[in-house]
Structures are given as structure tokens and as C-alpha cells.
Design an enzyme around this catalytic site. Structure first.
Site, mmCIF file in Angstrom:
data_model
loop_
_atom_site.group_PDB
_atom_site.id
_atom_site.type_symbol
_atom_site.label_atom_id
_atom_site.label_comp_id
_atom_site.label_asym_id
_atom_site.label_seq_id
_atom_site.Cartn_x
_atom_site.Cartn_y
_atom_site.Cartn_z
ATOM 1 N N SER A 55 0.842 -1.207 0.000
ATOM 2 C CA SER A 55 0.000 0.000 0.000
ATOM 3 C C SER A 55 0.872 1.250 0.000
ATOM 4 O O SER A 55 0.480 2.286 -0.535
ATOM 5 C CB SER A 55 -0.970 0.008 1.178
ATOM 6 O OG SER A 55 -0.310 0.296 2.381
ATOM 7 N N TRP B 277 1.649 1.734 -3.508
ATOM 8 C CA TRP B 277 0.462 2.223 -4.198
ATOM 9 C C TRP B 277 0.357 3.741 -4.068
ATOM 10 O O TRP B 277 -0.126 4.415 -4.962
ATOM 11 C CB TRP B 277 -0.781 1.544 -3.610
ATOM 12 C CG TRP B 277 -2.051 1.995 -4.236
ATOM 13 C CD1 TRP B 277 -2.576 1.578 -5.416
ATOM 14 C CD2 TRP B 277 -2.971 2.960 -3.704
ATOM 15 N NE1 TRP B 277 -3.762 2.227 -5.653
ATOM 16 C CE2 TRP B 277 -4.026 3.077 -4.625
ATOM 17 C CE3 TRP B 277 -2.995 3.730 -2.559
ATOM 18 C CZ2 TRP B 277 -5.091 3.927 -4.421
ATOM 19 C CZ3 TRP B 277 -4.062 4.581 -2.358
ATOM 20 C CH2 TRP B 277 -5.089 4.665 -3.278
ATOM 21 N N HIS B 278 0.818 4.287 -2.944
ATOM 22 C CA HIS B 278 0.746 5.728 -2.741
ATOM 23 C C HIS B 278 1.779 6.493 -3.555
ATOM 24 O O HIS B 278 1.601 7.687 -3.803
ATOM 25 C CB HIS B 278 0.893 6.072 -1.256
ATOM 26 C CG HIS B 278 -0.359 5.892 -0.492
ATOM 27 N ND1 HIS B 278 -0.737 4.683 0.041
ATOM 28 C CD2 HIS B 278 -1.338 6.758 -0.180
ATOM 29 C CE1 HIS B 278 -1.893 4.819 0.639
ATOM 30 N NE2 HIS B 278 -2.286 6.067 0.520
ATOM 31 N N GLY B 279 2.844 5.849 -3.960
ATOM 32 C CA GLY B 279 3.841 6.542 -4.753
ATOM 33 C C GLY B 279 5.044 5.671 -5.025
ATOM 34 O O GLY B 279 5.385 4.796 -4.246
ATOM 35 N N TYR C 125 0.082 13.260 -5.283
ATOM 36 C CA TYR C 125 0.149 12.030 -6.049
ATOM 37 C C TYR C 125 0.697 12.243 -7.458
ATOM 38 O O TYR C 125 0.906 11.283 -8.189
ATOM 39 C CB TYR C 125 -1.225 11.351 -6.111
ATOM 40 C CG TYR C 125 -1.617 10.761 -4.780
ATOM 41 C CD1 TYR C 125 -0.938 9.665 -4.257
ATOM 42 C CD2 TYR C 125 -2.643 11.311 -4.041
ATOM 43 C CE1 TYR C 125 -1.281 9.130 -3.039
ATOM 44 C CE2 TYR C 125 -2.996 10.764 -2.815
ATOM 45 C CZ TYR C 125 -2.317 9.679 -2.331
ATOM 46 O OH TYR C 125 -2.656 9.156 -1.130
#
Length: 182
Positions: A32, A35-37, A179
Site C-alpha cells: 500500500s 500504491w501511494h507513490g 500524487y
């Protein structure tokens, strides 16, 4: 929910032996973070949160219950602040230098510009973070949010906070979307 359904449950979820459960939890949070960056600071952020979720399940929740409500809240607030440094830093080295400056207590290092907006946001963060430590606040919150006209009240607060956040973002000059770094 996506991570739970498509990653945590296929890994075996919580229907596995304890060691495997901890590996599953840590792996989900690590991913995760990705997934954020696509940067190491996000991976560290995910690993950091996964570590504390595992520590909670192993012993930390029991220890914090024994310390009392206010010390437990202060500890959680402190750990969350450290985690947000990893999330918001541009690079892992920037996060490291920021944390070093945070804990040097010399006032030197990175320049911090404190303005009225910062002070107001910090004050609101402290109030909302520690409000539940005040006796009777939890009952008051339950009475407002979950009884009678709770949905109307929640929607009203959400609209007010949305307008305040929108006004804050619109009133600043340049505000990059975090993002976009991904």
C-alpha cells in the site's frame, strides 16, 4: 478494501498461523506504500505502518491500555507524526534530515516558516487529536453523531469542513497535488 480483497485475503488473511498473519499484514502495508507513490519514502511509510499494526497485535495495545488514555493518545499522535514525515517528504534522505532536525531540539537545521495558518491548523490538529481525553466528550460525540439527527449533523460538518478546506487550497498560490509524484 481493494488491498484486503485482492491481496490480504488471497495471501491467507487472518486464517493462517500467527507468524504468517504478521507477514501478510506487513506485506499488504508495504505494497500500500508503493500504491501511494513510486518512491522509497512511501515504501518506508507502508513498512512503518505495517510494523506498528503488527506490534499492536503482539503487545502494544495491551501496554497502551495499562498506561492510560492520555499517554496512549500521546504515543499514537507521536508515531503518526513520524509516519507523516515519511509520507510527505520528497525523498528518503529528506525524511531522514527532517526527522534528525525534529529530534535535535536545537532549532537549527531545516528552516520552518510558522505563519498564522500553520498555528491554526496545528491547534485544530491538537484539539481534534486529544479531544477524546476530556471526560464526557465521547458520550457527547455519540449523542450528536449517532442518535436522532446524526446523519444530518455529519453531513453538515462534512460540508463545513469541505468548504473550509476548499477555501484554504484556493487561497494559496501553488499547491502541488502530492500524487503527481507517482
Amino acid at each position: 478494501r481493494f488491498m484486503r480483497v485482492y491481496l490480504y485475503i488471497p495471501l491467507g488473511g487472518n486464517k493462517v498461523r500467527p507468524f504468517r498473519l504478521y507477514v501478510n499484514l506487513w506485506l499488504v502495508f508495504l505494497i500500500s506504500g508503493l500504491w501511494h507513490g513510486a518512491a522509497w519514502n512511501f515504501v518506508v511509510w507502508g513498512a512503518f505502518h505495517g510494523l506498528f499494526l503488527i506490534l499492536d497485535r503482539l503487545f502494544l495495545l495491551k501496554v497502551l491500555e495499562k498506561t492510560g488514555k492520555i499517554p496512549a493518545m500521546a504515543f499514537t499522535f507521536f508515531i503518526t507524526l513520524i509516519g507523516w514525515v515519511f509520507f510527505r517528504a520528497d525523498t528518503l534522505s529528506h525524511a531522514g534530515s527532517y526527522l534528525k532536525a525534529m529530534f535535535s531540539f536545537t532549532g537549527q537545521g531545516q528552516q520552518v516558516f510558522v505563519d498564522q495558518k500553520f498555528v491554526i491548523i496545528l491547534a485544530l490538529a491538537v484539539v481534534f487529536s486529544f479531544m477524546a481525553a476530556v471526560k464526557g466528550v465521547e458520550r457527547w460525540q455519540d449523542r450528536i453523531f449517532y442518535m436522532g439527527r446524526g446523519l444530518t449533523t455529519r453531513i453538515g460538518f462534512a460540508v463545513i469542513f469541505f468548504i473550509l478546506c476548499l477555501a484554504s487550497v484556493v487561497s494559496t498560490g501553488f499547491n502541488p497535488f502530492i500524487y503527481f509524484r507517482f
